[in-house]
Design a protein around this motif. Structure first.
Motif, PDB file in Angstrom:
ATOM      1  N   LEU A 122       0.680  -1.264  -0.249  1.00 13.41           N
ATOM      2  CA  LEU A 122       0.097   0.343  -0.124  1.00 13.41           C
ATOM      3  C   LEU A 122       0.822   1.525   0.054  1.00 13.41           C
ATOM      4  O   LEU A 122       0.694   2.339  -0.429  1.00 13.41           O
ATOM      5  CB  LEU A 122      -1.231  -0.339   1.133  1.00 13.41           C
TER       6      LEU A 122
ATOM      7  N   TRP B  18       0.836   3.877  -2.696  1.00  8.79           N
ATOM      8  CA  TRP B  18       0.597   5.168  -2.011  1.00  8.79           C
ATOM      9  C   TRP B  18       1.284   6.610  -2.814  1.00  8.79           C
ATOM     10  O   TRP B  18       1.464   7.664  -3.486  1.00  8.79           O
ATOM     11  CB  TRP B  18       0.435   5.745  -0.987  1.00  8.79           C
TER      12      TRP B  18
ATOM     13  N   GLN C 177       1.509   9.637  -5.159  1.00 11.27           N
ATOM     14  CA  GLN C 177       2.541  11.293  -5.121  1.00 11.27           C
ATOM     15  C   GLN C 177       3.212  11.486  -6.664  1.00 11.27           C
ATOM     16  O   GLN C 177       2.603  12.472  -6.735  1.00 11.27           O
ATOM     17  CB  GLN C 177       2.572  10.619  -3.717  1.00 11.27           C
TER      18      GLN C 177
ATOM     19  N   SER D  99      -4.073  17.322  -0.909  1.00 15.46           N
ATOM     20  CA  SER D  99      -3.752  15.986  -0.539  1.00 15.46           C
ATOM     21  C   SER D  99      -3.984  15.159  -1.905  1.00 15.46           C
ATOM     22  O   SER D  99      -4.957  14.316  -1.754  1.00 15.46           O
ATOM     23  CB  SER D  99      -5.027  16.018   0.246  1.00 15.46           C
TER      24      SER D  99
ATOM     25  N   THR E 238      -3.524  11.581  -1.672  1.00 14.18           N
ATOM     26  CA  THR E 238      -3.754  10.260  -1.362  1.00 14.18           C
ATOM     27  C   THR E 238      -5.337  10.356  -1.744  1.00 14.18           C
ATOM     28  O   THR E 238      -5.905   9.432  -1.555  1.00 14.18           O
ATOM     29  CB  THR E 238      -3.985  11.743   0.007  1.00 14.18           C
TER      30      THR E 238
ATOM     31  N   PHE F 261      -4.879   8.238  -4.173  1.00 12.82           N
ATOM     32  CA  PHE F 261      -4.595   6.619  -3.429  1.00 12.82           C
ATOM     33  C   PHE F 261      -5.657   5.539  -2.625  1.00 12.82           C
ATOM     34  O   PHE F 261      -5.761   4.702  -3.288  1.00 12.82           O
ATOM     35  CB  PHE F 261      -3.474   7.168  -2.548  1.00 12.82           C
ATOM     36  N   PHE F 262      -6.340   6.504  -2.595  1.00 12.71           N
ATOM     37  CA  PHE F 262      -8.322   6.655  -1.368  1.00 12.71           C
ATOM     38  C   PHE F 262      -8.744   5.700  -2.671  1.00 12.71           C
ATOM     39  O   PHE F 262      -9.596   4.617  -2.304  1.00 12.71           O
ATOM     40  CB  PHE F 262      -8.900   7.623  -1.111  1.00 12.71           C
TER      41      PHE F 262
END
Length: 666
Positions: free
Chosen positions: A290, A294, A298, A446, A449, A452-453
Motif C-alpha cells: 500500500l 501511495w 504521489q 491532498s 492521497t 490513492f484512496f
C-alpha cells in the motif's frame, strides 16, 4: 511375442516434458482432447527390445489437488487408468521446487521413476543431484536426462520397464504426525466398509484427500455406506488448518532430504531471500504494498504537473488563434470546442497516465509485482477470491479490457467468472484524468492521497464483491495460487519504457478514436437547436441532462455532471471532454478547473461522491463488449453493468452523508 506396458509422463509446466515425449515417440503419436474437457491429450508409442511402450503425456501441473482441470485430468488418469509406471520429469535446475509434486505422486501408490531433465544446465550452474541418493531417500529410481538432445532417454525407458514390474512401495513415505495420522487411520477404517470404493481408490490416498478438503473425493463418498462415519470423523477436524499442516509436512520432508540428495542445492539466504523476508512478510507485506502504491500516485501527480501545464497552455493558445481567425463563428466553435477540445482532452492527461505506467513497469520489471500478488493472495483466498485473480486485477490498473481477457489463465469456471465480474472495479488509466482534475481542483493539497484512496477503494469493493458472489450466486472454494517468483533485478530503462509505451499507447489509440468522436457529438448536442446559447439548458444536451438529473439529485450532481456521466458510458476520459464543452471552456483544463470550483452546485463532498461514482460504474463500452465475449452470456454482462451502477449509486450516496464529518461540507 512382445510385452506391452503403459507409461504416463507427469511434471510441472515447462520442465521439458513435451520435448521428451516428442523425442521418444517421434511420428508414432496421436493428439486429441481428454474426454469431456478441452485439455489436449497426447499419446504415442516407443519400443525397447521386445517391449512396446505406450506413452501418455499428462497435462503439466504443479500439484494434484484437483483445483484445476489439468490437475483433475492428470490424477484421474493415474488412478483410474492405472498406468504401469509414472515417469516424473523434473527440472534439475529447480529441483527442490519440483519435489512437491513428487510427494503427491508418491501418495498415489504407483511405481515411479524420476527423470532429472536439463541436467546439463543444472551442472553448469553447479547443481549436482545424486540419483542413487534419490533412490535411497525417496525410493524412486532417478535418471539424468537432456531431453533436447535425447541423452539418457534409453536408460530412462529401461529403468521404467524394470520399475513397472515392482509393487508400490512408497505410499506411506510421508508421516503427518500423530494427530493427523490418527485421523487418517480412522478414515481408512471407515472407507474399508465400502469395498467397491476402496477397490477403485487407494484408501490412504482417499483419506488424505478428504482431510485436504478435496471436493471431487467428497462427492464420490456421498452415496457410499461409509459416508456417515466419514462425516463424523471430518466434523472433529479443522480442515483448513489440517490442509496447511499437511502441506508444511511435505515441505519439511523435502527440506530434510535436500542436503543428502543434492548438497549443492542447499545454500544460505541470498539478497533476494532477505528482501522477500520483509516484502512478503505476513504482517509487513500488505502495508509495504500500500505504501508503494501511495508513493506511485504521489509521484505521478507531482512529476506530471509541469508537462500537463505546458500541454494545456499550447492547446489554449491554439484554441484562441482559431477563435480569432476563423469565421463563421459556428465553424470556429466546432474546431475549437469540438476538434481541438477532443484532442486536448486526450493529450492533457497523457503525462499522468504515462508516468503512472512507467512506475508500474519499474515495479513489475524489478520482480516486486509478483510478490505483491503473493502477498495479496493470503487476504484474497481467505474471502473466496482465487489468488490467480490478482494478476488480471493488476492489469486492470492499466486497462480493464486486456485484464478481463487475461482471466483466460484461470482454469475454474466460477473463479474465472468472479474475476471477470470484479475486474471493472479496478481503476483503469481511463479514469485517471477525471481523478486528476477533480482531486486537483477540490483537494489541491491532498490530491495524491485522494487518488490513492480511490484505487484502494476499488480493490476493497472488488474483494467484498468476490466474497458476496462466493457466498451467494457462485458458491465454492477458490483454487490455491501457485506461481514462480522471478528474481529481483534492476529494471533496465529501455524495458520499462517499452512496457510504459505498450500500455500508454493503448490509452492513446482508444482515446483518439472514442474521445474525439464523442467530443464532437457532445458539441453538436450542445449547439442545437439553432439559436440557443452553446451548452445551455435549452440545448439538446441540457434537455437530456434535466430529464435524468432528478435520479442523481440525491448525490448532488447537477445536470452538466449528469450529462458527462452519461457520455462516460462510452469511455471514462469522455467525462472531462464533455464537461469542457458544457462549461464552455473546451480543452482548457485550467479554465475548466476554475469553472468547476466556481460552480455553486459543486463542493468537495460532491466532487468526492462523483469520483467514487466514476470509479465504480461501468468502465466503458469496450469492457462491456469483452465481458460478453469472455462469459458468452448476456445475463452475466447485464448483471455486471447493473451491479456496478447500483454499487456506484449507494457508495456515492454514502459519501454524501459521511464525508462532511471528515472534510466539511464546503
Amino acid at each position: 511375442m512382445k510385452n506391452r506396458i503403459r507409461i504416463a509422463l507427469a511434471g510441472n509446466p515447462n520442465v521439458g516434458k513435451s520435448t521428451i515425449f516428442n523425442t521418444l515417440t517421434g511420428s508414432r503419436q496421436h493428439v486429441g482432447n481428454w474426454p469431456g474437457v478441452t485439455v489436449e491429450k497426447k499419446s504415442g508409442f516407443a519400443t525397447v527390445g521386445n517391449t512396446e511402450i505406450e506413452i501418455v503425456d499428462l497435462p503439466g501441473t504443479y500439484s494434484l489437488t484437483a483445483y484445476s482441470v489439468d490437475e483433475v485430468v492428470a490424477r484421474d488418469y493415474i488412478i483410474e487408468e492405472r498406468p504401469d509406471v509414472v515417469i516424473h520429469i523434473v527440472d534439475a535446475t529447480n529441483f527442490e521446487r519440483n519435489l512437491y509434486l513428487t510427494t503427491q505422486l508418491m501418495e498415489l501408490g504407483v511405481p515411479l521413476v524420476m527423470a532429472l531433465n536439463m541436467s546439463d544446465e543444472a551442472e553448469k550452474k553447479g547443481v549436482t543431484i545424486n540419483p542413487s541418493r534419490v533412490k535411497e531417500y525417496f525410493e524412486i529410481p532417478a535418471v539424468k536426462t537432456v531431453g533436447s538432445r535425447g541423452e539418457g532417454l534409453n536408460e530412462l525407458l529401461r529403468t521404467a520397464i524394470a520399475e513397472a514390474g515392482t509393487s508400490p512401495h512408497h505410499e506411506h513415505s510421508i508421516g503427518y504426525g500423530n494427530e493427523i495420522e490418527q485421523h487418517i487411520a480412522n478414515l481408512i477404517i471407515a472407507l474399508k466398509t465400502d469395498p467397491v470404493l476402496t477397490a477403485h481408490y487407494p484408501p490412504r490416498w482417499m483419506a488424505i484427500r478428504l482431510l485436504e478438503g478435496d471436493e471431487k473425493i467428497s462427492d464420490e463418498i456421498r452415496s457410499s455406506p461409509a459416508f456417515d462415519a466419514i462425516t463424523r470423523e471430518l466434523a472433529k477436524i479443522d480442515l483448513t488448518l489440517t490442509e496447511a499442516a499437511m502441506a508444511d509436512r511435505r515441505y519439511e520432508l523435502i527440506a530434510a532430504f535436500m542436503p543428502q540428495v543434492c548438497p549443492t542445492c542447499v545454500r544460505g539466504m541470498s539478497a533476494s531471500d532477505l528482501i522477500d523476508h520483509v516484502a512478503t512478510n505476513r504482517y509487513l507485506g500488505i502495508p509495504i504494498f500500500l505504501a508503494l502504491m501511495w508513493g506511485a500516485f504521489q509521484l505521478t501527480f507531482a512529476f506530471a504537473a509541469p508537462f500537463t501545464s505546458a500541454i494545456n497552455f499550447a492547446m489554449n493558445a491554439l484554441g484562441s488563434a482559431v477563435t480569432a481567425g476563423i469565421r463563421p463563428e459556428w465553424l470556429a466553435s466546432f474546431i475549437n470546442n469540438g476538434i481541438i477540445g477532443g484532442v486536448g482532452t486526450v493529450l492533457g492527461f497523457v503525462p499522468n497516465i504515462f508516468i503512472l505506467f512507467l512506475i508500474l513497469a519499474i515495479l513489475e520489471d524489478s520482480g516486486y509485482l509478483a510478490r505483491a500478488a503473493f502477498v495479496m493472495d493470503r487476504l484474497m483466498y481467505s474471502i473466496g477470491l482465487p489468488g490467480k485473480s490478482f494478476i488480471p486485477m493488476l492489469i486492470g490498473f492499466g486497462c480493464n479490457v486486456p485484464a478481463i481477457m487475461a482471466t483466460r489463465t484461470i482454469e475454474d469456471r466460477k473463479d474465472r467468472l468472479i474475476t471477470i465480474l470484479i475486474n471493472p472495479f479496478m481503476s483503469c488509466g481511463a479514469r485517471l484524468p477525471v481523478y486528476v482534475l477533480f482531486a486537483g481542483v477540490f483537494f489541491p493539497h491532498s490530491a495524491g492521497t485522494v487518488i490513492f484512496f480511490l484505487y484502494v477503494l476499488g480493490i476493497v469493493i472488488a474483494i467484498l464483491s468476490a466474497k458476496l458472489f462466493r457466498l451467494t450466486i457462485l458458491p465454492g472454494k477458490p483454487a490455491p495460487f501457485l506461481m514462480e517468483m522471478p528474481p529481483y533485478r534492476f529494471p533496465t530503462g529501455r524495458t520499462s519504457l517499452v512496457h510504459m509505451w505498450d500500455r500508454g499507447s493503448m490509452y492513446l489509440q482508444k482515446a483518439g478514436l472514442v474521445i474525439f468522436g464523442i467530443a464532437i457529438i457532445v458539441w453538436g448536442l450542445a449547439s442545437l437547436p439553432l439559436g440557443v446559447a452553446y451548452g445551455s439548458e435549452g440545448s439538446y444536451v441540457g434537455i437530456l441532462g434535466h430529464v435524468i438529473q432528478p435520479v442523481v439529485a440525491p448525490l448532488g450532481f447537477n445536470w452538466k455532471i449528469t450529462v458527462a456521466l452519461i457520455f462516460g458510458f462510452m469511455a471514462k476520459e469522455v467525462v472531462i471532454g464533455s464537461l469542457g464543452v458544457l462549461y464552455g471552456v473546451g480543452e482548457n483544463h485550467v479554465a475548466l478547473g476554475s469553472a468547476l470550483h466556481a460552480d455553486p452546485t459543486l463542493s468537495a463532498v460532491t466532487a468526492l461522491a462523483l469520483l467514487v461514482f466514476v470509479l465504480i460504474y461501468v468502465p466503458c463500452m469496450s469492457s462491456v463488449a469483452v465481458i460478453k465475449k469472455e462469459t458468452g452470456s448476456w445475463k452475466w454482462t447485464v448483471f455486471s453493468v447493473l451491479y456496478g451502477l447500483v454499487i456506484a449509486y449507494l457508495a456515492a450516496l454514502a459519501v454524501v452523508h459521511i464525508a462532511p464529518f471528515f472534510i466539511g461540507g464546503a
